[in-house]
Design a protein around this motif. Structure first.
Motif, PDB file in Angstrom:
ATOM      1  N   VAL A 274       0.850  -1.120   0.177  1.00 58.81           N
ATOM      2  CA  VAL A 274      -0.014  -0.361  -0.285  1.00 58.81           C
ATOM      3  C   VAL A 274       0.739   1.526   0.072  1.00 58.81           C
ATOM      4  O   VAL A 274       0.727   2.332  -0.593  1.00 58.81           O
ATOM      5  N   HIS A 275       2.076   1.038   0.597  1.00 61.23           N
ATOM      6  CA  HIS A 275       2.496   2.388   0.583  1.00 61.23           C
ATOM      7  C   HIS A 275       3.608   2.789  -0.946  1.00 61.23           C
ATOM      8  O   HIS A 275       2.815   3.924  -0.818  1.00 61.23           O
ATOM      9  N   ASP A 276       3.598   1.793  -1.645  1.00 60.78           N
ATOM     10  CA  ASP A 276       4.216   2.334  -2.817  1.00 60.78           C
ATOM     11  C   ASP A 276       2.853   3.459  -3.735  1.00 60.78           C
ATOM     12  O   ASP A 276       2.945   3.929  -4.428  1.00 60.78           O
ATOM     13  N   LEU A 277       2.504   2.095  -4.092  1.00 64.80           N
ATOM     14  CA  LEU A 277       0.759   3.319  -4.623  1.00 64.80           C
ATOM     15  C   LEU A 277       0.363   4.064  -3.944  1.00 64.80           C
ATOM     16  O   LEU A 277       0.206   4.992  -4.922  1.00 64.80           O
ATOM     17  N   PHE A 278       0.165   4.221  -2.349  1.00 67.02           N
ATOM     18  CA  PHE A 278      -0.154   5.156  -1.932  1.00 67.02           C
ATOM     19  C   PHE A 278       1.058   6.535  -2.024  1.00 67.02           C
ATOM     20  O   PHE A 278       0.382   7.937  -3.138  1.00 67.02           O
ATOM     21  N   VAL A 279       1.613   6.494  -2.342  1.00 68.72           N
ATOM     22  CA  VAL A 279       2.857   7.586  -2.682  1.00 68.72           C
ATOM     23  C   VAL A 279       3.245   7.687  -3.939  1.00 68.72           C
ATOM     24  O   VAL A 279       2.871   8.810  -4.050  1.00 68.72           O
ATOM     25  N   LYS A 280       2.317   6.848  -5.345  1.00 59.02           N
ATOM     26  CA  LYS A 280       2.781   7.098  -6.438  1.00 59.02           C
ATOM     27  C   LYS A 280       1.255   8.362  -6.490  1.00 59.02           C
ATOM     28  O   LYS A 280       1.278   8.790  -7.437  1.00 59.02           O
ATOM     29  N   TRP A 281       0.429   7.388  -5.963  1.00 60.61           N
ATOM     30  CA  TRP A 281      -1.063   8.135  -6.370  1.00 60.61           C
ATOM     31  C   TRP A 281      -0.759   9.517  -5.524  1.00 60.61           C
ATOM     32  O   TRP A 281      -1.100  10.277  -6.641  1.00 60.61           O
ATOM     33  N   LEU A 282      -0.196   9.818  -5.088  1.00 63.61           N
ATOM     34  CA  LEU A 282      -0.533  11.089  -3.895  1.00 63.61           C
ATOM     35  C   LEU A 282       0.872  12.503  -4.885  1.00 63.61           C
ATOM     36  O   LEU A 282       0.482  12.905  -5.291  1.00 63.61           O
ATOM     37  N   HIS A 283       1.831  11.851  -5.908  1.00 58.45           N
ATOM     38  CA  HIS A 283       2.627  12.135  -6.963  1.00 58.45           C
ATOM     39  C   HIS A 283       1.531  12.723  -7.973  1.00 58.45           C
ATOM     40  O   HIS A 283       1.577  13.578  -8.427  1.00 58.45           O
ATOM     41  N   ALA A 284       0.544  11.550  -8.311  1.00 59.98           N
ATOM     42  CA  ALA A 284       0.291  12.354  -9.208  1.00 59.98           C
ATOM     43  C   ALA A 284      -0.589  13.282  -9.427  1.00 59.98           C
ATOM     44  O   ALA A 284      -0.886  13.748 -10.029  1.00 59.98           O
ATOM     45  N   HIS A 285      -1.407  13.157  -8.026  1.00 56.29           N
ATOM     46  CA  HIS A 285      -2.504  13.855  -7.593  1.00 56.29           C
ATOM     47  C   HIS A 285      -2.382  15.030  -6.864  1.00 56.29           C
ATOM     48  O   HIS A 285      -2.689  16.085  -7.223  1.00 56.29           O
ATOM     49  N   PHE A 286      -1.532  15.066  -5.935  1.00 54.43           N
ATOM     50  CA  PHE A 286      -0.906  16.341  -5.427  1.00 54.43           C
ATOM     51  C   PHE A 286       0.407  16.339  -5.603  1.00 54.43           C
ATOM     52  O   PHE A 286       1.644  16.258  -4.131  1.00 54.43           O
ATOM     53  N   PRO A 287       1.315  16.718  -6.146  1.00 53.24           N
ATOM     54  CA  PRO A 287       2.576  16.332  -6.426  1.00 53.24           C
ATOM     55  C   PRO A 287       3.335  17.357  -5.443  1.00 53.24           C
ATOM     56  O   PRO A 287       4.292  16.983  -4.581  1.00 53.24           O
ATOM     57  N   SER A 288       2.685  19.291  -5.673  1.00 53.36           N
ATOM     58  CA  SER A 288       3.236  19.615  -4.400  1.00 53.36           C
ATOM     59  C   SER A 288       3.061  19.535  -3.045  1.00 53.36           C
ATOM     60  O   SER A 288       3.506  20.645  -2.177  1.00 53.36           O
ATOM     61  N   ARG A 289       2.222  18.933  -2.695  1.00 55.32           N
ATOM     62  CA  ARG A 289       1.912  18.316  -1.482  1.00 55.32           C
ATOM     63  C   ARG A 289       2.743  17.401  -1.276  1.00 55.32           C
ATOM     64  O   ARG A 289       2.468  17.070   0.438  1.00 55.32           O
ATOM     65  N   ALA A 290       3.046  16.382  -1.790  1.00 56.09           N
ATOM     66  CA  ALA A 290       3.439  14.732  -1.389  1.00 56.09           C
ATOM     67  C   ALA A 290       4.423  14.831   0.176  1.00 56.09           C
ATOM     68  O   ALA A 290       3.682  14.187   0.554  1.00 56.09           O
ATOM     69  N   ALA A 291       5.381  15.847  -0.562  1.00 58.12           N
ATOM     70  CA  ALA A 291       6.527  15.638   0.266  1.00 58.12           C
ATOM     71  C   ALA A 291       5.817  16.342   2.006  1.00 58.12           C
ATOM     72  O   ALA A 291       6.114  15.375   2.572  1.00 58.12           O
ATOM     73  N   HIS A 292       5.449  16.797   2.270  1.00 62.35           N
ATOM     74  CA  HIS A 292       4.963  17.187   3.347  1.00 62.35           C
ATOM     75  C   HIS A 292       4.157  16.759   4.096  1.00 62.35           C
ATOM     76  O   HIS A 292       3.911  16.010   5.346  1.00 62.35           O
ATOM     77  N   VAL A 293       2.925  15.782   2.790  1.00 60.23           N
ATOM     78  CA  VAL A 293       1.994  15.350   3.705  1.00 60.23           C
ATOM     79  C   VAL A 293       3.079  13.549   4.123  1.00 60.23           C
ATOM     80  O   VAL A 293       2.208  13.159   5.191  1.00 60.23           O
ATOM     81  N   MET A 294       4.048  13.386   3.357  1.00 65.53           N
ATOM     82  CA  MET A 294       4.999  12.358   3.996  1.00 65.53           C
ATOM     83  C   MET A 294       5.988  12.258   5.350  1.00 65.53           C
ATOM     84  O   MET A 294       6.064  11.749   5.887  1.00 65.53           O
ATOM     85  N   SER A 295       5.850  13.623   5.108  1.00 69.97           N
ATOM     86  CA  SER A 295       6.933  14.097   6.469  1.00 69.97           C
ATOM     87  C   SER A 295       5.671  13.976   8.203  1.00 69.97           C
ATOM     88  O   SER A 295       6.154  13.513   9.187  1.00 69.97           O
ATOM     89  N   LEU A 296       4.547  14.090   7.627  1.00 67.30           N
ATOM     90  CA  LEU A 296       3.641  14.557   8.458  1.00 67.30           C
ATOM     91  C   LEU A 296       3.456  12.914   9.097  1.00 67.30           C
ATOM     92  O   LEU A 296       3.305  12.444  10.266  1.00 67.30           O
ATOM     93  N   ILE A 297       2.951  12.184   8.132  1.00 68.34           N
ATOM     94  CA  ILE A 297       2.967  10.342   8.236  1.00 68.34           C
ATOM     95  C   ILE A 297       3.769   9.759   9.209  1.00 68.34           C
ATOM     96  O   ILE A 297       3.635   9.475   9.690  1.00 68.34           O
ATOM     97  N   GLU A 298       4.937  10.228   8.913  1.00 72.04           N
ATOM     98  CA  GLU A 298       6.418  10.171   9.572  1.00 72.04           C
ATOM     99  C   GLU A 298       6.106  10.044  10.831  1.00 72.04           C
ATOM    100  O   GLU A 298       6.311   9.690  12.119  1.00 72.04           O
ATOM    101  N   GLN A 299       5.427  11.648  11.466  1.00 72.25           N
ATOM    102  CA  GLN A 299       5.190  12.440  12.924  1.00 72.25           C
ATOM    103  C   GLN A 299       4.379  11.002  13.325  1.00 72.25           C
ATOM    104  O   GLN A 299       4.832  10.652  14.200  1.00 72.25           O
ATOM    105  N   VAL A 300       3.277  10.618  12.598  1.00 69.45           N
ATOM    106  CA  VAL A 300       2.657   9.950  13.733  1.00 69.45           C
ATOM    107  C   VAL A 300       2.525   8.317  14.151  1.00 69.45           C
ATOM    108  O   VAL A 300       2.744   7.798  14.530  1.00 69.45           O
ATOM    109  N   ARG A 301       4.071   8.187  13.003  1.00 64.37           N
ATOM    110  CA  ARG A 301       4.754   6.883  12.953  1.00 64.37           C
ATOM    111  C   ARG A 301       6.185   6.628  13.198  1.00 64.37           C
ATOM    112  O   ARG A 301       6.454   5.572  12.873  1.00 64.37           O
TER     113      ARG A 301
END
Length: 362
Positions: A274-301
């Motif tokens: 799911v990780h790789d699929l979600f990251v690809k989806w994120l870059h396809a639909h929200f490329p400018s927000r992808a790094a921020h989303v993944m950074s916050l995910i790291e904060q909760v995990r």
């Protein structure tokens, strides 16, 4: 291992952007420039149509001992799910079938047509002891193919015959088709239904869950269930940092106004493929927000992208996760949610005379 022979751009009506190879495969695929050029020139169009295969199941009730869920048994009428939710934690299960957790999960579906027959046999066993049974613990029992196959409805008919308690989780308004059964069961304290609504933004929902009902239709389903006397609730899931987390309070307010009694939430879980699929989806639909989303995910995990530990995998840890928890609890209290949860009644369970009277002699 990613599969490069499928497009990485967004596909209309589908959640995954690729059909990456499942992790048990001994081989991987490399891009073919000739095929890619042909696709680009519209000389060849790759179609991802839904294909349903009948599955003759050997058992229908799955058991679990997870402390994170309020049930120890569940039924999944289908393998795979046409809703195509990019974040679905059930995607990796398609790898066990030798299929991709990507587009295969959304298009290569398996229907357990003998589910009701198996369930009747299992419930008729003298040593069976009733407890709440979950429908929708893995894939959605009311996904689009249920409209024609009605396997979930046949399961409910058996559960009603046995007065067996059931909890349903879905993101489909199709659940109201079965209001006749659900309302009768609700009158005996045998059922509750939760609708999954991660956001009220229809455009965002269409990207996250391309073939699921719109949030508005799901809220209307809550309203119709409540009006029919069926205990209904809402699950804000998954909460994706910097993507749909702003909508937590609004979802709870609107659901409560529609008649929801209970509510829950789940933090995004990026397990296995799911990780790789979600990251690809994120870059396809929200490329400018992808790094921020993944950074916050790291904060909760705890610096990772996933946490498989009981107790924290559903909610996350750290300051951001704690803020979400407090926001959720305050919104529930403000809207009168989770004030008193009606318990389902397992004491009414009985084996219909037609199936048990003679067998009791042996």
């Amino acid at each position: 291992m990613p599969s490069s022979d499928q497009p990485t751009a967004a596909l209309k009506g589908r959640g995954a952007t690729s059909n990456q190879v499942e992790r048990f495969s001994a081989w991987s695929r490399e891009p073919d420039e000739t095929i890619e050029s042909a696709n680009a020139a519209h000389e060849h169009v790759v179609q991802f149509k839904t294909h349903v295969t009948d599955e003759i199941a050997r058992r229908i009730i799955s058991r679990n001992n997870s402390p994170d869920v309020p049930f120890d048994r569940s039924i999944n009428p289908y393998r795979g799910c046409e809703h195509g939710c990019i974040y679905c934690f059930a995607r990796p299960t398609h790898a066990y079938l030798g299929l991709s957790p990507g587009l295969d999960f959304e298009t290569e579906l398996y229907a357990k047509r003998n589910a009701a027959e198996l369930l009747r046999v299992e419930l008729s066993k003298p040593n069976y002891r009733p407890a709440i049974l979950a429908l929708g613990a893995n894939t959605d029992p009311y996904q689009p193919i249920e409209r024609g196959l009605a396997i979930t409805r046949s399961i409910l008919e058996v559960l009603e015959d046995f007065n067996h308690p059931v909890g349903i989780t879905t993101k489909s308004a199709l659940v109201v088709r079965d209001l006749d059964i659900l309302s009768r069961m609700a009158g005996k304290g045998l059922v509750r239904v939760f609708l999954s609504v991660g956001t009220l933004d229809a455009d965002l929902a269409r990207l996250l869950e391309p073939r699921a009902n719109t949030p508005g239709r799901r809220i209307e389903a809550i309203r119709r269930l409540a009006q029919a006397g069926v205990p209904a609730g809402v699950i804000v899931a998954p909460i994706i940092p910097a993507l749909n987390d702003y909508d937590i309070e609004r979802v709870l307010e609107v659901a409560a106004q529609a008649g929801a009694e209970g509510a829950g939430y789940v933090m995004l879980r990026l397990l296995l493929e799911v990780h790789d699929l979600f990251v690809k989806w994120l870059h396809a639909h929200f490329p400018s927000r992808a790094a921020h989303v993944m950074s916050l995910i790291e904060q909760v995990r705890d610096g990772r992208h996933n946490d498989a530990n009981f107790g924290s995998r559903m909610r996350g840890t750290g300051q951001y996760a704690e803020l979400v928890r407090r926001r959720f609890e305050l919104a529930c209290r403000r809207n009168g949610l989770n004030m008193a949860r009606r318990q389902l009644d397992a004491t009414r369970f009985r084996r219909p005379d037609a199936h048990s009277a003679q067998l009791d002699l042996f």
